[in-house]
Write an enzyme that holds these catalytic residues in place. Sequence first.
Site, PDB file in Angstrom:
ATOM      1  N   ARG A  31      67.342  12.189 -24.646  1.00 23.68           N
ATOM      2  CA  ARG A  31      66.348  12.641 -25.620  1.00 23.68           C
ATOM      3  C   ARG A  31      66.883  13.767 -26.508  1.00 23.68           C
ATOM      4  NH1 ARG A  31      65.287   8.656 -23.761  1.00 23.68           N
ATOM      5  NH2 ARG A  31      63.348   7.897 -22.847  1.00 23.68           N
ATOM      6  N   SER A  73      54.895   8.923 -24.512  1.00 20.20           N
ATOM      7  CA  SER A  73      55.227   9.827 -23.406  1.00 20.20           C
ATOM      8  C   SER A  73      55.250  11.265 -23.911  1.00 20.20           C
ATOM      9  CB  SER A  73      56.589   9.457 -22.809  1.00 20.20           C
ATOM     10  OG  SER A  73      56.560   8.146 -22.290  1.00 20.20           O
ATOM     11  N   GLU A 127      58.090  16.179 -25.118  1.00 20.92           N
ATOM     12  CA  GLU A 127      58.945  15.365 -25.989  1.00 20.92           C
ATOM     13  C   GLU A 127      58.654  15.589 -27.464  1.00 20.92           C
ATOM     14  OE1 GLU A 127      59.990  11.363 -25.658  1.00 20.92           O
ATOM     15  OE2 GLU A 127      59.951  11.302 -23.479  1.00 20.92           O
TER      16      GLU A 127
END
Length: 346
Positions: A165, A240, A336
């Site tokens: 990520r 998410s 995130e």
Amino acid sequence: MQPIRYRTDLTPYNTFGLRAQARAFIALEHADELRDIVRLLEFDRDTVLWLGGGSNILLMQDYAGLVVHMENKGIREIARSDGMVLIEAQAGEIWHDFVLHTVALGLSGLENLSLIPGTVGASPVQNIGAYGVEAKDVIHSVRCFDLDTETFVELANADCRFAYRESLFKQEGKGRYVIVSVVFALKTHFVPTLGYGDLAAAVAELSAGRVPTAKDVSDAVCAIRNSKLPNPNVLGNVGSFFKNPVVSAEKAATLLQRHPDMPRYPQPDGSVKLAAGWLIDQCRLKGFQIGGAAVHDRQALVLVNKNNASANDVRQLAQHIKFTVFARFQVELHAEPNWLPASFSL
């Protein structure tokens, strides 16, 4: 080039559906327009927001700078040899539509990433991933507009410094490179990645004894995601909300002594990735709500806009989840999506 719009409502441009306005807004339809956009009086390199699908941002207040909405479209094959195809997609292409396009062409590599919200241009930034595949596994290069030199440059995969990520575009390249297109290296021969049990089972059911195809995998991923994740067009969300935390092998072993059924995924460097959704679920937070923001009742990793949530509702809920998980597991969760402005991040 499209005209600038002022005091533009950004609610339709962020999938969580937070209410905010942009002081100035312009749609970019062709990459070459960047040379003109950077000369606008409203353009400030330090405050401009390059906006794609809005599926990875949280607008905490009205945006005081210029918002450039990346709407450039186009897909083309660049080269083909030895079972590999290089295919370029413009940044404004809808990610899932692009994945389906490659599957329809008989190409393999993106099928596990089906139904991820957002645009092609965002895929390298976050190094999006799902079901054992990450964008870095299939990205050949990224074409960018370099704000330092005001020229177009092409960055090879290795130059993008991909990690879980993470990428160059979230670190030292942030504020310098504007992604205009991405080149993917895809296979003409299907090689499935079915390391996740639920996906393997779903593909086996779909293929019904025959050799599975990339379309089978894509269809299975879509079915699983639709069963677990809310449609942002119906219930605002950013997918998410928390990254899966990565801990040391020693920390994972300690947790396993107390929680032997804990999902864990050993990493090549010896660390262990944990399932953030499982940690949140163990804290009995499914359905927990603060104001209009709530933890989804079927997927603990997803926060939803249940009733006109305010930015403060979202921040308080995320903070409560972080504190609760840390109190029980001594594992820190990190969000995130990008908080805008960044001063609101936890």
